[in-house]
Structure formats: structure tokens, C-alpha cells
Design a protein around this motif. Sequence first.
Motif, short mmCIF file in Angstrom:
data_model
loop_
_atom_site.label_atom_id
_atom_site.label_comp_id
_atom_site.label_asym_id
_atom_site.label_seq_id
_atom_site.Cartn_x
_atom_site.Cartn_y
_atom_site.Cartn_z
N PHE A 73 0.83 -1.20 0.00
CA PHE A 73 0.00 0.00 0.00
C PHE A 73 0.86 1.25 0.00
CE2 PHE A 73 -2.17 -3.50 2.01
CZ PHE A 73 -3.36 -3.54 1.30
N ALA A 74 0.26 2.35 -0.41
CA ALA A 74 1.01 3.61 -0.53
C ALA A 74 1.24 4.28 0.82
CB ALA A 74 0.28 4.57 -1.47
N ASP A 75 0.36 4.02 1.80
CA ASP A 75 0.52 4.67 3.10
C ASP A 75 -0.08 3.80 4.20
OD1 ASP A 75 -2.36 5.25 3.21
OD2 ASP A 75 -1.92 6.79 1.71
N ALA A 76 0.17 4.21 5.43
CA ALA A 76 -0.27 3.42 6.59
C ALA A 76 -1.78 3.40 6.73
CB ALA A 76 0.37 4.00 7.86
N HIS A 77 -2.45 4.48 6.29
CA HIS A 77 -3.91 4.52 6.39
C HIS A 77 -4.55 3.42 5.55
CE1 HIS A 77 -7.96 5.96 6.74
NE2 HIS A 77 -8.05 6.18 5.42
N LEU A 88 -9.60 -7.57 5.93
CA LEU A 88 -9.12 -8.92 5.62
C LEU A 88 -8.67 -9.62 6.91
CD1 LEU A 88 -7.04 -7.99 2.44
CD2 LEU A 88 -9.33 -9.00 2.50
N ASP A 89 -9.58 -10.28 7.55
CA ASP A 89 -9.25 -11.01 8.78
C ASP A 89 -8.28 -12.14 8.47
OD1 ASP A 89 -11.01 -9.42 10.19
OD2 ASP A 89 -12.70 -10.81 9.93
N GLY A 90 -7.38 -12.40 9.42
CA GLY A 90 -6.45 -13.51 9.27
C GLY A 90 -5.20 -13.17 8.49
N SER A 91 -5.08 -11.93 8.06
CA SER A 91 -3.88 -11.52 7.33
C SER A 91 -2.81 -11.07 8.32
CB SER A 91 -4.21 -10.40 6.35
OG SER A 91 -4.78 -9.29 7.05
N SER A 92 -1.57 -11.03 7.84
CA SER A 92 -0.46 -10.55 8.69
C SER A 92 0.16 -9.33 8.04
CB SER A 92 0.58 -11.66 8.88
OG SER A 92 1.09 -12.10 7.65
N ARG A 93 0.48 -8.34 8.84
CA ARG A 93 0.94 -7.07 8.31
C ARG A 93 2.39 -6.79 8.65
NH1 ARG A 93 -2.75 -2.57 10.82
NH2 ARG A 93 -1.07 -1.14 10.19
N ASP A 94 3.01 -5.99 7.81
CA ASP A 94 4.37 -5.51 8.05
C ASP A 94 4.32 -4.00 7.89
OD1 ASP A 94 7.04 -4.63 7.81
OD2 ASP A 94 7.69 -6.58 7.02
N ASP A 95 4.29 -3.30 9.03
CA ASP A 95 4.14 -1.84 9.00
C ASP A 95 5.33 -1.15 8.36
OD1 ASP A 95 1.58 -1.02 10.73
OD2 ASP A 95 2.47 -2.81 11.60
N ASP A 144 7.20 -2.22 5.85
CA ASP A 144 7.14 -2.33 4.38
C ASP A 144 5.78 -1.96 3.81
OD1 ASP A 144 9.76 -3.13 4.17
OD2 ASP A 144 9.29 -5.28 4.19
N LEU A 145 4.81 -1.66 4.69
CA LEU A 145 3.45 -1.33 4.26
C LEU A 145 2.84 -2.47 3.43
CD1 LEU A 145 3.88 2.44 3.25
CD2 LEU A 145 2.89 1.52 5.37
N THR A 146 3.03 -3.70 3.91
CA THR A 146 2.51 -4.87 3.19
C THR A 146 1.59 -5.69 4.09
OG1 THR A 146 4.42 -6.24 3.79
CG2 THR A 146 4.51 -5.07 1.68
N LEU A 147 0.73 -6.44 3.43
CA LEU A 147 -0.21 -7.32 4.10
C LEU A 147 -0.17 -8.67 3.38
CD1 LEU A 147 -2.32 -6.82 6.43
CD2 LEU A 147 -4.04 -6.68 4.62
N ASP A 148 0.05 -9.74 4.13
CA ASP A 148 0.08 -11.09 3.56
C ASP A 148 -1.23 -11.79 3.88
OD1 ASP A 148 2.60 -10.61 2.64
OD2 ASP A 148 3.62 -11.90 4.08
N GLN A 174 -1.44 -0.64 -4.03
CA GLN A 174 -0.36 -0.16 -4.89
C GLN A 174 0.27 -1.29 -5.71
OE1 GLN A 174 3.49 1.24 -3.17
NE2 GLN A 174 2.93 3.19 -4.11
N ASP A 175 0.41 -2.47 -5.08
CA ASP A 175 1.07 -3.58 -5.75
C ASP A 175 0.54 -4.89 -5.17
OD1 ASP A 175 3.03 -4.77 -7.49
OD2 ASP A 175 4.23 -5.21 -5.73
N LEU A 176 0.50 -5.93 -6.02
CA LEU A 176 0.03 -7.25 -5.60
C LEU A 176 0.94 -8.31 -6.18
CD1 LEU A 176 -3.63 -8.56 -5.68
CD2 LEU A 176 -1.82 -9.83 -6.84
N SER A 177 1.30 -9.29 -5.36
CA SER A 177 2.11 -10.41 -5.85
C SER A 177 1.65 -11.69 -5.17
CB SER A 177 3.60 -10.18 -5.60
OG SER A 177 3.86 -9.97 -4.22
N VAL A 178 1.76 -12.81 -5.92
CA VAL A 178 1.35 -14.12 -5.42
C VAL A 178 2.59 -14.92 -5.07
CG1 VAL A 178 0.16 -16.27 -5.97
CG2 VAL A 178 -0.75 -14.09 -6.81
#
Length: 308
Positions: free
Chosen positions: A233-237, A246-253, A255-259, A284-288
Motif C-alpha cells: 500500500f502507498a501509506d499506513a492509512h 481482511l481477517d487472518g492476514s499478517s501485516r508488516d508496517d 514495508d506497508l505490506t499485508l500477507d 499499490q502492488d500485488l504479488s502471489v
Amino acid sequence: MAITATGLRKSYGDHVVLDGLDLRVPRGTVFALLGPNGAGKTTTVQILSTLITADRGRAEVAGHDVARDPHGVRRAIGVTGQFSAVDNLLTGEENLLLMADLAHLDRREGRRRVARLLDRFDLVDAAKKPASTYSGGMRRRLDLAMTLVGEPRLIFLDEPTTGLDPRSRHAMWQIIRGLVADGVTIFLTTQYLEEADQLADRIAVLNGGRLVAEGTAAELKRLIPGGHVRLRFADAHMLDLAAEALDGSSRDDADLTLDVPGDGGVHQLRALLDRLDDAAVEVQDLSVHTPDLDDVFFALTTERTAPR
């Protein structure tokens, strides 16, 4: 079956190298044996190719019992080891002719096979040059060509592309595929997991002298959890909104990413993006990310120091 082995065991003193190994290798396929250093891969090849004997167990190679008919096994197989058997003082052609003599071919048939192999392995221009002048890739091609002089139907390739650059490695892969297309069985050990993924019909994973998994590359990958879709994502918001949606996801503040756990299939991606649209979240970006053979290797094996 090209190879069947039951209960193979080998020890050196108190150190157990193979501990009850069972194998079945169909004819005309590539069978890859993976494992960390000291897992027993080279010992397995040495037993099956009659270079050493097992302490216990039974094996048949190309229809010949390894213990009772080692000469029959040797007549049916070819072996290309980790280290080249090329004689640097001879030319490429002379190395091949020497193998033809050792195979007891008459002079005419020997020269015919040598000419064919030089052409097949793209060594015609270098045929009259000393092997000491060959590049690493050329030496490995010559080494394999020498193995093929006797026209074996089963070949043991023990780490055949170690030390080769990517271009030479891919050239060797094409040669291996061509051999299998001609009906030759390949028993491959390798440290390159991509190599097994590219070439092998079936893969066995050896660890501590025991077989810990066996199957196709796809079957082995399905053994390992960890597939996920990574959203950036582009920002923390936006990251906060997505985490709420998205329940059950894990975040990395940082890197602003969510798995988001899952296989990354079309249906999951469509549902995932629909939920984000409903929550007014911009991605902003998506990868599998799906498990690969590296993940399989690390999950199933442990590093072990051993003499072989």
C-alpha cells in the motif's frame, strides 16, 4: 522398473549413511534425489552403480541384482560423477575413442559412435583440441558423451551441472531431455533445486540417510503450507483499512505490506479485490507467493555434517 531398492543400509563405523532406503524408478524417466550434504545421495549412487556394497538390503538395476550380478549392472549403465573423468592430455576425440576401446567396440563402429556423439554434443570443432583447453561446459558435455559411448539405457548423473554457468547448465538440461526422449532413464542427484523442478518426473528427498518425501514437484510443493498473496500500500492509512477488511492476514508496517494466506488462484484474487473495493482500499502492488522446492527442501531437511 529401471531401479528397485529395498532396505538399503550403509554405515561407516558408528556413522549411519543410509538407513533403510527404498526406491522405485520407472524406465524412461528422470528421477531426482535431493538432500543436504551428508544425506547419503552419493552413497546411494555408489551402491546402485556397484562402486561400493550395501551392508544390508537389496537392489536391482536394469534387471540385474546389484550384489549377485554386478557385471550385468555395469554393462547396462553409465555413470557421470561430480568430477570429470576426462583425460586432459588427450583430445576430445581421443577421450571418446578410448571409451570405445574399453567398451570393446570394433574400430569402425567405435569411430561411427564417436563421430555421432561429437556432433550431438556440439564438440566437432573442438574434437582435435586437448581437453585441457575446454571450458567447464565443454568438459561436462564431453564427460557425458564418454558415458554414452557404450549406449547405456540407464545413466547416473551425480550433480552434473555443478560449477557451470547458466547458459551451460541449460545446454546440459536440453541434452538430458533429449536422452529421456530416446528412452534413457536418468537417475539425477543435484544441489540445484530448479534443476530438479525443470527435469524430474519424480523427486525423492533424502535426509539423514532416510527418505522423507517422494512425489512429483507439484505434489511435494503441496506438502508445504505458506502460500499467500502479498499486498503493498502507498501509506499506513490504506494498510489499516485493508487489515480491518481482511481477517487472518499478517501485516508488516515497515514495508506497508499485508500477507493474505491462500493459493493465489483466480477465485481467491477476485474475491480479495472485491472485498478491498468494497472497503475503498487502493492497492499499490500485488504479488502471489507459492511454496517452491526451496521451501520443500528447507522444511524437510536439516543440515548434517558427514564424511560422504
